[in-house]
Design a protein around this motif. Structure first.
Motif, PDB file in Angstrom:
ATOM      1  N   PRO A  87      12.962  -5.424  13.856  1.00  0.00           N
ATOM      2  CA  PRO A  87      12.373  -4.453  13.041  1.00  0.00           C
ATOM      3  C   PRO A  87      13.051  -3.056  13.395  1.00  0.00           C
ATOM      4  O   PRO A  87      13.849  -2.835  14.293  1.00  0.00           O
ATOM      5  CB  PRO A  87      10.856  -4.109  13.985  1.00  0.00           C
ATOM      6  CG  PRO A  87      10.730  -5.446  14.724  1.00  0.00           C
ATOM      7  CD  PRO A  87      12.271  -6.083  14.814  1.00  0.00           C
ATOM      8  N   ASP A  88      13.165  -2.201  12.242  1.00  0.00           N
ATOM      9  CA  ASP A  88      13.827  -0.923  12.257  1.00  0.00           C
ATOM     10  C   ASP A  88      12.929   0.170  13.053  1.00  0.00           C
ATOM     11  O   ASP A  88      13.774   1.083  13.685  1.00  0.00           O
ATOM     12  CB  ASP A  88      13.998  -0.316  11.177  1.00  0.00           C
ATOM     13  CG  ASP A  88      12.888   0.116  10.145  1.00  0.00           C
ATOM     14  OD1 ASP A  88      11.819  -0.532  10.419  1.00  0.00           O
ATOM     15  OD2 ASP A  88      13.116   0.963   9.183  1.00  0.00           O
ATOM     16  N   THR A  89      11.937   0.093  13.487  1.00  0.00           N
ATOM     17  CA  THR A  89      10.910   1.068  14.089  1.00  0.00           C
ATOM     18  C   THR A  89       9.864   0.168  15.096  1.00  0.00           C
ATOM     19  O   THR A  89       9.563  -0.749  14.854  1.00  0.00           O
ATOM     20  CB  THR A  89      10.204   2.015  13.089  1.00  0.00           C
ATOM     21  OG1 THR A  89       9.291   1.379  12.246  1.00  0.00           O
ATOM     22  CG2 THR A  89      11.241   2.589  12.379  1.00  0.00           C
ATOM     23  N   GLN A  90       9.448   1.017  15.956  1.00  0.00           N
ATOM     24  CA  GLN A  90       8.553   0.571  16.901  1.00  0.00           C
ATOM     25  C   GLN A  90       7.626   1.745  16.866  1.00  0.00           C
ATOM     26  O   GLN A  90       7.608   2.878  17.113  1.00  0.00           O
ATOM     27  CB  GLN A  90       8.983   0.148  18.210  1.00  0.00           C
ATOM     28  CG  GLN A  90      10.072  -0.810  18.166  1.00  0.00           C
ATOM     29  CD  GLN A  90       9.301  -2.306  17.813  1.00  0.00           C
ATOM     30  OE1 GLN A  90       8.398  -2.376  17.941  1.00  0.00           O
ATOM     31  NE2 GLN A  90      10.360  -3.386  17.620  1.00  0.00           N
ATOM     32  N   ASN A 144       0.928  -1.316   0.031  1.00  0.00           N
ATOM     33  CA  ASN A 144       0.119   0.124   0.006  1.00  0.00           C
ATOM     34  C   ASN A 144       0.706   1.410   0.017  1.00  0.00           C
ATOM     35  O   ASN A 144       0.489   2.168   0.614  1.00  0.00           O
ATOM     36  CB  ASN A 144      -1.065   0.084   1.305  1.00  0.00           C
ATOM     37  CG  ASN A 144      -2.145  -1.135   1.092  1.00  0.00           C
ATOM     38  OD1 ASN A 144      -2.399  -1.424  -0.034  1.00  0.00           O
ATOM     39  ND2 ASN A 144      -2.491  -1.456   2.204  1.00  0.00           N
ATOM     40  N   GLY A 145       1.853   1.328  -0.726  1.00  0.00           N
ATOM     41  CA  GLY A 145       2.833   2.167  -0.792  1.00  0.00           C
ATOM     42  C   GLY A 145       3.680   2.497   0.316  1.00  0.00           C
ATOM     43  O   GLY A 145       4.483   3.582   0.102  1.00  0.00           O
ATOM     44  N   SER A 146       3.707   1.617   1.334  1.00  0.00           N
ATOM     45  CA  SER A 146       4.503   1.971   2.452  1.00  0.00           C
ATOM     46  C   SER A 146       5.602   0.784   2.665  1.00  0.00           C
ATOM     47  O   SER A 146       5.324  -0.247   1.702  1.00  0.00           O
ATOM     48  CB  SER A 146       3.702   1.928   3.726  1.00  0.00           C
ATOM     49  OG  SER A 146       3.017   0.741   3.924  1.00  0.00           O
ATOM     50  N   VAL A 147       6.748   0.997   3.169  1.00  0.00           N
ATOM     51  CA  VAL A 147       7.976   0.076   3.142  1.00  0.00           C
ATOM     52  C   VAL A 147       8.235  -0.357   4.656  1.00  0.00           C
ATOM     53  O   VAL A 147       8.517   1.021   5.373  1.00  0.00           O
ATOM     54  CB  VAL A 147       9.167   0.603   2.262  1.00  0.00           C
ATOM     55  CG1 VAL A 147      10.359  -0.481   2.239  1.00  0.00           C
ATOM     56  CG2 VAL A 147       8.797   0.800   0.846  1.00  0.00           C
ATOM     57  N   ALA A 148       8.236  -1.570   5.034  1.00  0.00           N
ATOM     58  CA  ALA A 148       8.780  -1.827   6.344  1.00  0.00           C
ATOM     59  C   ALA A 148      10.004  -2.631   6.296  1.00  0.00           C
ATOM     60  O   ALA A 148      10.018  -3.479   5.409  1.00  0.00           O
ATOM     61  CB  ALA A 148       7.484  -2.502   7.008  1.00  0.00           C
ATOM     62  N   TYR A 149      10.951  -2.475   7.079  1.00  0.00           N
ATOM     63  CA  TYR A 149      12.161  -2.895   6.970  1.00  0.00           C
ATOM     64  C   TYR A 149      12.425  -3.752   8.234  1.00  0.00           C
ATOM     65  O   TYR A 149      12.225  -3.463   9.570  1.00  0.00           O
ATOM     66  CB  TYR A 149      13.393  -1.957   7.093  1.00  0.00           C
ATOM     67  CG  TYR A 149      13.326  -0.919   5.887  1.00  0.00           C
ATOM     68  CD1 TYR A 149      14.073  -1.385   4.502  1.00  0.00           C
ATOM     69  CD2 TYR A 149      12.547   0.293   5.754  1.00  0.00           C
ATOM     70  CE1 TYR A 149      13.723  -0.303   3.297  1.00  0.00           C
ATOM     71  CE2 TYR A 149      12.617   1.195   4.759  1.00  0.00           C
ATOM     72  CZ  TYR A 149      13.045   0.695   3.617  1.00  0.00           C
ATOM     73  OH  TYR A 149      13.127   1.684   2.346  1.00  0.00           O
TER      74      TYR A 149
END
Length: 400
Positions: A316-319, A280-285
């Protein structure tokens, strides 16, 4: 167990001799792994109904690996002078360690699982045991026999009903229970002019907002897999897997691996830089830097997961992070791929497991107690003054 029988008819005869009158040259080949690498070796056992086919092998000392040329020197006279009927038994359910574990070593012959094989070797007029044969020589053995005997092999599949009813002499004393059939799917292979990236997992599951989906069948059993966006060169490789209608959207997983040369080790090492999830146009790393190894090897790990109870290799790179992923029996190779077979795998399991650490700490604690006790014993001193009841009382002002 698969058997290959090559039984050419001798020249000048109108038909093959009766089965009970044939002279045989059985060969037992124990394959350590179904997809053995070039540096692996397997044992080879040969025995024959003819005498004096082999002299005692003088160069099969401990650690010696029989090459393809040496193997041909053993087989050439046997096939030229001995029987022309050859049985090749390929046993791919054993390993070299099984012969030590179940072979009745250290004088316990009565506990040997291989008593029938040992009897066959003892009663055979001629026999030869090669503990380690180079896998390259073994892989060409069937072709060699076909060329040497001038006959096409007859492949005979194992019949479980015949084994249960008894086949006379068997190689193993007991017939193991038939295992439950497990379908092993082939690895995902990205190709341009040749196979470049191999990826495999026994289970591939992902979750979005705690809703899990199993992608194993859609990845490894689908007739076509969308790998648009994948590419490869000598320095960087990317495997891109796209799935339609996953959590109500189109989701793409990108595995990016980098190949670098390190002067300290004087060799190339690969590292998985990141795992990307596009939706949906977003990227998770995910940070996956623990996936690394020499470039000539593949990488294997029992669990590559973001779950804490499965190692947390995926970081995960973010929380907060909405995605979860688990890959069971994960294996990947992106450099130095030959055909569609993985190279030898470097594993994620470290040498120092929790049990080893606990053993080391316990040993150090016990060593400390022993050292302290020994120091106390060595510090004891014998008294050099004694009280004489007939003389004056000894006064000790200070004890050193």
């Amino acid at each position: 167990m698969a058997a290959t029988v090559a039984a050419p008819v001798r020249a000048g005869t109108s038909r093959a001799p009766a089965f009970c009158q044939m002279k045989w040259l059985p060969l037992l080949l124990v394959a350590v792994a179904a997809a053995a690498a070039a540096e692996q070796q397997v044992p080879l056992v040969l025995w024959s109904s003819d005498r004096d086919l082999w002299a005692p092998a003088a160069d099969t000392h401990e650690g010696h690996i029989t090459s393809d040329m040496q193997l041909s020197t053993y087989l050439d006279p046997a096939l030229e002078l001995g029987p022309r009927n050859v049985l090749l038994f390929l046993q791919d359910k054993l390993s070299i360690e099984d012969f030590t574990a179940y072979g009745g070593v250290f004088g316990n012959k009565q506990d040997s699982t291989f008593s029938n094989l040992e009897n066959a070797l003892d009663l055979a007029p001629s026999s030869l045991v090669l503990p380690a044969v180079d896998w390259y020589a073994v892989s060409t053995l069937t072709t060699y026999l076909q060329e040497k005997l001038g006959a096409s092999p007859l492949h005979v599949a194992r019949d479980a009903a015949m084994v249960a009813g008894g086949l006379g002499r068997q190689l193993l004393q007991t017939t193991p229970k038939q295992p439950v059939s497990v379908v092993v799917h082939p690895p995902v292979s990205y190709n341009d002019t040749a196979p470049r990236i191999l990826f495999w997992a026994q289970n591939f599951s992902v979750a979005y907002r705690d809703s899990w989906e199993d992608l194993t069948a859609r990845t490894f059993e689908a007739p076509s897999l969308n790998m648009t966006g994948s590419f490869w060169n000598d320095s960087i490789a990317r495997l891109s897997l796209t799935y339609e209608q996953l959590f109500g959207a189109t989701v793409t997983f990108k595995f990016t691996l980098v190949n670098r040369f390190y002067p300290v080790s004087a060799r190339h090492w690969f590292t998985m830089e990141r795992l990307e999830i596009h939706s949906n146009g977003s990227v998770a790393y995910f940070n996956v830097s623990q996936i690394t190894g020499p470039s000539i090897y593949s990488f294997h790990c029992q669990y590559v997961s973001s779950l804490s109870n499965k190692g947390s290799i995926l970081v995960p790179d973010t929380q907060p992070f909405l995605w979860q992923m688990t890959l069971e029996e994960f294996q990947i190779q992106a450099f130095n791929v030959t055909g569609e077979q993985f190279s030898y795998a470097t594993d994620c399991a470290g040498f120092f497991s929790p049990a080893i650490w606990m053993g080391l700490l316990t040993s150090l604690f016990m060593l400390f107690i022993f050292t302290y006790g020994l120091h106390m014993i060595l510090s004891l001193k014998t008294m050099d003054r004694f009280d004489d009841h007939k003389g004056p009382t000894i006064t000790l002002t200070q004890i050193v």
